[in-house]
Design a protein around this motif. Sequence first.
Motif, PDB file in Angstrom:
ATOM      1  N   GLN A 143       0.824  -1.212   0.000  1.00 24.47           N
ATOM      2  CA  GLN A 143       0.000   0.000   0.000  1.00 24.47           C
ATOM      3  C   GLN A 143       0.861   1.266   0.000  1.00 24.47           C
ATOM      4  OE1 GLN A 143      -3.720  -2.078   2.457  1.00 24.47           O
ATOM      5  NE2 GLN A 143      -2.477  -0.530   3.452  1.00 24.47           N
ATOM      6  N   VAL A 144       1.937   1.270   0.769  1.00 26.80           N
ATOM      7  CA  VAL A 144       2.888   2.384   0.787  1.00 26.80           C
ATOM      8  C   VAL A 144       4.260   1.815   1.109  1.00 26.80           C
ATOM      9  CG1 VAL A 144       1.244   4.167   1.540  1.00 26.80           C
ATOM     10  CG2 VAL A 144       2.539   2.877   3.256  1.00 26.80           C
ATOM     11  N   ASP A 331      -2.670   9.682  -2.791  1.00 27.12           N
ATOM     12  CA  ASP A 331      -3.395  10.351  -1.710  1.00 27.12           C
ATOM     13  C   ASP A 331      -3.143   9.642  -0.381  1.00 27.12           C
ATOM     14  OD1 ASP A 331      -5.583  12.249  -0.760  1.00 27.12           O
ATOM     15  OD2 ASP A 331      -6.527  10.327  -0.304  1.00 27.12           O
ATOM     16  N   PHE A 332      -3.237   8.332  -0.376  1.00 23.78           N
ATOM     17  CA  PHE A 332      -3.048   7.533   0.843  1.00 23.78           C
ATOM     18  C   PHE A 332      -1.638   7.701   1.401  1.00 23.78           C
ATOM     19  CE2 PHE A 332      -2.313   3.399   3.024  1.00 23.78           C
ATOM     20  CZ  PHE A 332      -3.384   3.421   3.908  1.00 23.78           C
ATOM     21  N   ALA A 333      -0.650   7.821   0.511  1.00 17.61           N
ATOM     22  CA  ALA A 333       0.739   7.906   0.947  1.00 17.61           C
ATOM     23  C   ALA A 333       1.107   9.286   1.475  1.00 17.61           C
ATOM     24  CB  ALA A 333       1.673   7.532  -0.202  1.00 17.61           C
ATOM     25  N   PRO A 341       4.856   6.359  -2.073  1.00 18.78           N
ATOM     26  CA  PRO A 341       3.985   5.406  -2.761  1.00 18.78           C
ATOM     27  C   PRO A 341       4.741   4.120  -3.075  1.00 18.78           C
ATOM     28  CG  PRO A 341       3.727   7.601  -3.693  1.00 18.78           C
ATOM     29  CD  PRO A 341       4.902   7.675  -2.752  1.00 18.78           C
ATOM     30  N   ALA A 342       4.027   3.003  -3.053  1.00 18.23           N
ATOM     31  CA  ALA A 342       4.679   1.707  -3.246  1.00 18.23           C
ATOM     32  C   ALA A 342       5.213   1.516  -4.658  1.00 18.23           C
ATOM     33  CB  ALA A 342       3.705   0.581  -2.901  1.00 18.23           C
ATOM     34  N   ARG A 343       4.688   2.281  -5.608  1.00 18.04           N
ATOM     35  CA  ARG A 343       5.112   2.143  -7.004  1.00 18.04           C
ATOM     36  C   ARG A 343       6.129   3.215  -7.346  1.00 18.04           C
ATOM     37  NH1 ARG A 343      -0.137   0.844 -10.640  1.00 18.04           N
ATOM     38  NH2 ARG A 343       1.522   0.821 -12.214  1.00 18.04           N
ATOM     39  N   ALA A 344       7.228   2.795  -7.965  1.00 22.96           N
ATOM     40  CA  ALA A 344       8.328   3.706  -8.274  1.00 22.96           C
ATOM     41  C   ALA A 344       7.881   4.839  -9.192  1.00 22.96           C
ATOM     42  CB  ALA A 344       9.477   2.932  -8.913  1.00 22.96           C
TER      43      ALA A 344
END
Length: 421
Positions: A143-144, A331-333, A341-344
Motif C-alpha cells: 500500500q505504501v 493520496d493515501f501515501a 507510494p509503493a510504485r516507483a
Amino acid sequence: MSISRRRLLGTGTGLALTGALAAGCGSDTGRGSGDSGGRPVIEQWYHQYGEAGVEQAVRRYAAGYDRAEVRVQWRPGDYDQQTATALLTDSGPDVFEGGPTLEQIQGGQVVDLTDLLRGVREDFDPAVLAPKTYEGRIWGVPQVVDTQLLYYRRSLLADAGVEPPTTLDALVDAARELTRGDVKGLFLGNDGGAGVLQGTPLHAAGLAPVTEDGRPGFDDPAAARTLGKLRRLYADKSLLLGAPSDWSDPSAFLQGLTAMQWSGLWALPRVRKELGDDFGVLPFPADGAHGRPAVPVGAYGAAVSARGRNRAVAKELVRWLWVERTDHQVDFALSYGFHIPARASLAAKAEPLRRGPAAAAVRFTREHGFAAQPLLWTVVARTAYQDALSRIVKGGADPGRELRAVLRTTEDELRRVRKRR
C-alpha cells in the motif's frame, strides 16, 4: 490506542499471533453475507491509524467502488491479534491489511494475488514487495513504503568540523565529537537502539538476518564486529538515553538534545517545518569491506482471506484500489502523514518527494532499501536477536558468543518453517 503506519518498522508487529479475538474491538465482526442492492458485500479491515484523515479517506475510497458494497472496519486495539484469529473463522474480513504472515500463507489462509500485478510488478518497490512474496507468488499488494533514516543537524556538524558520516566508524567518531555539554551526538532510541535497529546493522555489514534461499545470513565474523561498534557508541556515552519521547518522534532532535537521530520518514515534514534547511538525511552507514548503506523498508499490504464468500470480487477490489487507482495510492501515501507510494513511477512524480531531503530519502530507499522484517525471520528468531543486541549494546556482552546462540535459534526456526511447507 491509535497507531500510525510506522508500527511495522519499529515495534516488531505484523506477527502471527494466536488467542481469542479481542473483545470490544470494532463494531461488526461478521463478514457480510448476501447482496446489497444486487451487489456483493465485501468486509474490508484496516488497523486504527494515528494519522488524522486516514479513516475518512479509506471510507471514501470504498464508497467509490461500484462493483460491490464495501463495508470498512476500522479496528482499534491489537489489530494483528484480531486478524490472525479472525482468519481462522467465518467471521473475518474479505480484504484486510496485513503482511500477510508466513503462517497465514503456509496455512492457506490467504489468496494468491500474483495475477493482480501482471504487467506492473516491476513498478513496485522490491524491498516492500519481498516480504509479501513466498515461493515466487505474491500474497499481499503493498500500500505504501515506510522507511527509517539518519537525520543530522547541518549547523551542529559544521560547528564541530564533522562531516556527515558515511561509514559506521565515522558515525561512532562523529557521535563522540558531537557530544558536548547537554547535547548528545546520536539518538537511536531510549534503549540504545536495539529495538529500532533490528537487522539494519547486519545489512550495513553486507549481511542479512535470513538469506533469499532461506538460510541464516549472519554466520560471519563481520556481524560481531559491526554489533561491537554499536557497543562503542554506548560505552562512549555518545548516545542520548531517557529522552522525553522515543525514536519515532523527532522532538529530541528538534529540541537540540541530539545532533543526529535515527527516525522515520514520517518525521520529515515536521523537521523541515521547524528547522528549514538546517538538516539532512542519510542511510544507516556501511561497515567493513563488503558493507553497504542500509535503509529498512516495511509497510502493510492488502490481502484477501481464503475463507471469504466473494474471493473473486475481493481480489478485484484490491486490484482496483492498489493497482489501478493510482490517484488513491498517492493520496493515501502523502495526504495523511508522509510516506512513499509503493510504485516507483508514482514516487518519481509525487511533488512532495521531488526536492531536498525528501528526494534523497526516495533515492536512498530505491538504492539501499531492504525488507525490515523478512518473511522467514520468525518472531522467535527476531526476539532472540533483539535480546542479544540489547545485551551487547547495554551490557557489553561478547558479540560473537551472543550471535552464535542466535544462529542456533535461527537455524531451528528455519527448519521448523520448512517442515510446514
